[in-house]
Design an enzyme around this catalytic site. Structure first.
Site, mmCIF file in Angstrom:
data_model
loop_
_atom_site.group_PDB
_atom_site.id
_atom_site.type_symbol
_atom_site.label_atom_id
_atom_site.label_comp_id
_atom_site.label_asym_id
_atom_site.label_seq_id
_atom_site.Cartn_x
_atom_site.Cartn_y
_atom_site.Cartn_z
ATOM 1 N N HIS A 5 29.366 12.835 3.104
ATOM 2 C CA HIS A 5 29.763 11.434 2.406
ATOM 3 C C HIS A 5 28.690 11.469 1.381
ATOM 4 O O HIS A 5 27.527 11.031 1.367
ATOM 5 C CB HIS A 5 29.132 10.141 3.396
ATOM 6 C CG HIS A 5 30.341 10.073 4.349
ATOM 7 N ND1 HIS A 5 31.184 9.225 4.222
ATOM 8 C CD2 HIS A 5 30.492 10.662 5.815
ATOM 9 C CE1 HIS A 5 32.089 9.280 5.384
ATOM 10 N NE2 HIS A 5 31.645 9.870 6.126
ATOM 11 N N GLU B 196 28.566 9.451 -1.152
ATOM 12 C CA GLU B 196 28.016 8.241 -1.601
ATOM 13 C C GLU B 196 26.653 7.904 -1.085
ATOM 14 O O GLU B 196 25.974 6.971 -1.670
ATOM 15 C CB GLU B 196 29.340 7.313 -1.357
ATOM 16 C CG GLU B 196 29.441 6.926 0.206
ATOM 17 C CD GLU B 196 30.374 7.891 1.089
ATOM 18 O OE1 GLU B 196 30.465 9.021 0.540
ATOM 19 O OE2 GLU B 196 30.838 7.337 2.079
ATOM 20 N N CYS C 282 35.496 13.072 3.675
ATOM 21 C CA CYS C 282 35.419 13.245 5.105
ATOM 22 C C CYS C 282 36.765 13.120 5.700
ATOM 23 O O CYS C 282 37.602 14.136 5.393
ATOM 24 C CB CYS C 282 34.572 12.053 5.526
ATOM 25 S SG CYS C 282 33.669 12.872 7.520
#
Ligand code: GLN
Length: 538
Positions: free
Chosen positions: A513, A515, A380
């Site tokens: 993102h 994650e 990002c």
């Protein structure tokens, strides 16, 4: 109707209510039940989206674009059940709903009060959007006795009264300290905490006792007697060596068994603990390690990048290496120190971020990783910084920047529609901070044979976003001519979602993102690939 399990906490915070709820959910799910997890947070923010990581750790983003408490991340990672907007509620949201309705005359002239109006709204939330779930586990944030959590505790008391004990179960998690000076385990804090809970009308059915060491039978009997809970429902949870051991530990302590017994249910199939056993073994026994430098504003703050830290561990599990993080505070990073700080790093990661502080250090570090062929992953904000670095140093646009950080820059990063073909700002940036972000799941199309295509082994992916600014697409050709390609684009081809360098072993930036979607039992391909490249570096 679903069965509702309410999880409260006592004595102190941070005992692991989230992890206990998530582990129980895994155990029930793996025995054939459909489970949902919810979190009720007693603060006045409408959601944690605007809170600083200093306050509340990471903001976790769901598929449907809710900005939620980080506990929902634990839930997803342990159960692989995607959370929804409706799975996290705060006092702020409840009050704002009730006040909105009051302004519209929705209460027909009545005096609007905490009981019944606020508690009714909480009860609506508890049941909202539930279809054929067998269990709904609702965790109540904070600690019993806090003024803030009272309306939630009152609401679950009413809920249980209305739906009956056969549909509701109360679990209370407490702390059982060990006093070194007297070499004793103390049950008094637990007794007091349960007394507090009972004074507001709730008798726990199961008590989970968090302790540093196993609680002897005598002490458990004491807790059972004073807290009015059958001895087999006094469950101990001793500190585990890794969080991945938690489901195994709760299974050994028969938490799931007691829950099923309470509801007069049998397991539909055997709980499968093998995957947890396998990764616990890898995590505890892996000797080899890889150093990853991470540069951010909050790197020394536990929980500020919770999902990211977890995803890196997952990437390590996939490659059977331990990931050591070299945490570098961006605020104090001087250009002259970069070489020294990155000397032992086999990979560089720049995570998401907001605001100008510390950005120049990040940009210089990216330059170093690009030129020295160190594997780089930009997430990002990290990808946006990589674009700025490349524009300044390879496209020679010295004033290249992001309009988030500098209104007078040449916006290679800007708000959607903010740039025209020549890169000039055509729209002001004074927008409201709430509700203007691109949030949640978006599709990206990946270029054939690109590095990212090989990482995902797919031409189309969906990932979660949380940002306001975008890469200015008008410079695409210039970037690509110099070797930085836009290898992932939004389906309408307007928004660059992924960038990568051609002549570099591993240099990828993503606007989303990844994650949030990594799981210990299913590590995310981007993290596995990044750690693999870092492992092979040097
Ligand atoms: N601040 C940047 C934006 O709003 C990046 C946000 C992030 O990294 N999550 O676009």
């Amino acid at each position: 109707m679903a069965r509702y399990i309410f999880v409260t906490g006592g004595v102190v915070s941070s005992l692991g209510k989230g992890l206990s709820s998530a582990s129980l959910a895994y155990l029930l799910k793996s025995q054939g039940y459909k489970v949902r997890l919810r979190k009720m947070d007693p603060y006045l923010n409408v959601d944690p989206g605007t809170m600083s990581p200093f306050q509340h750790g990471e903001v976790f983003v769901t598929d449907d674009g809710a900005e939620t408490d980080l506990d929902l991340g634990h839930y997803e990672r342990f159960t692989n059940i995607s959370s929804k907007q409706s799975d996290n509620i705060t006092t702020g949201r409840i009050y704002s709903d009730v006040i909105k309705r009051e302004r519209k005359g929705g209460y027909l002239g009545k005096t609007v009060q905490v009981i019944p109006h606020i508690t009714n709204r909480i009860k609506e939330f508890i049941k909202k959007d539930i279809t054929n779930e067998d269990f709904v586990i609702c965790e109540i944030g904070g600690t019993v006795g806090d003024i803030e959590s009272l309306p939630f505790v009152e609401a679950i008391r009413q809920f249980s009264n209305e739906h009956g004990k056969s549909k509701t179960l109360f679990i209370h998690l407490t702390f059982v300290p060990f006093l070194k000076s007297s070499d004793e385990i103390k049950t008094k804090p637990t007794q007091h905490s349960v007394k507090e809970l009972r004074s507001i009308g709730i008798q726990p059915d199961i008590i989970i006792c968090r302790s540093q060491q196993s609680i002897p039978l005598d002490q458990r009997k004491k807790i059972s007697l004073f807290c009015n809970v059958p001895i087999e429902n006094v469950i101990e949870t001793v500190d585990v060596r890794t969080i991945y051991e938690a489901p195994i530990s709760f299974y050994n302590q028969k938490l799931d068994k007691q829950v099923l017994k309470y509801f007069k249910l049998k397991s539909k199939k055997r709980a499968n603990l093998n995957p947890w056993k396998k990764i616990t073994k890898i995590v505890l026994n892996t000797k080899k390690s890889v150093n990853i430098a991470i540069i951010g504003k909050y790197v020394n703050l536990k929980d500020a990048y919770k999902s990211l830290d977890e995803a890196l561990v997952h990437g390590g599990i996939a490659n059977k290496v331990k990931v050591n993080l070299i945490r570098i505070e961006s605020d104090y990073l001087k250009n002259s120190e970069i070489k020294k700080k990155l000397k032992n790093a086999s990979g560089l990661l720049i995570p998401g971020g907001f605001g100008k502080r510390g950005t120049e250090g990040k940009i210089s570090a990216i330059k170093y990783a690009r030129e020295n062929k160190i594997p780089f992953l930009g997430i990002c904000f990290g990808m946006q910084m990589a674009i700025i670095e490349f524009a300044r140093n390879k496209l020679n646009i010295k004033k290249a920047g992001s309009s988030e950080l500098d209104k007078k820059c040449y916006p290679v990063i800007g708000l959607i529609n903010e740039w025209d073909k020549n890169g000039k700002i055509i729209k002001g940036t004074d927008q409201n901070l709430g509700g203007t972000m691109r949030l949640g799941l978006y599709e990206a199309k990946l270029r054939n044979n690109s590095a990212i295509n090989k990482v995902y082994k797919s031409r189309s992916i969906k990932e979660r976003h949380r940002h306001r600014y975008e890469v200015n697409n008008s410079l695409k050709d210039q970037f690509e001519n110099k070797g930085l390609i836009f290898s992932g684009m939004s389906p309408d081809n307007k928004l660059p979602e992924i960038i990568e360098l051609k002549n570099h072993p591993w240099f990828i930036g993503v606007q989303f993102h990844p994650e949030f979607k990594s799981r210990p039992l299913a590590p995310h391909p981007l993290f596995s690939s990044f750690i693999k490249a870092s492992k092979n570096h040097k």
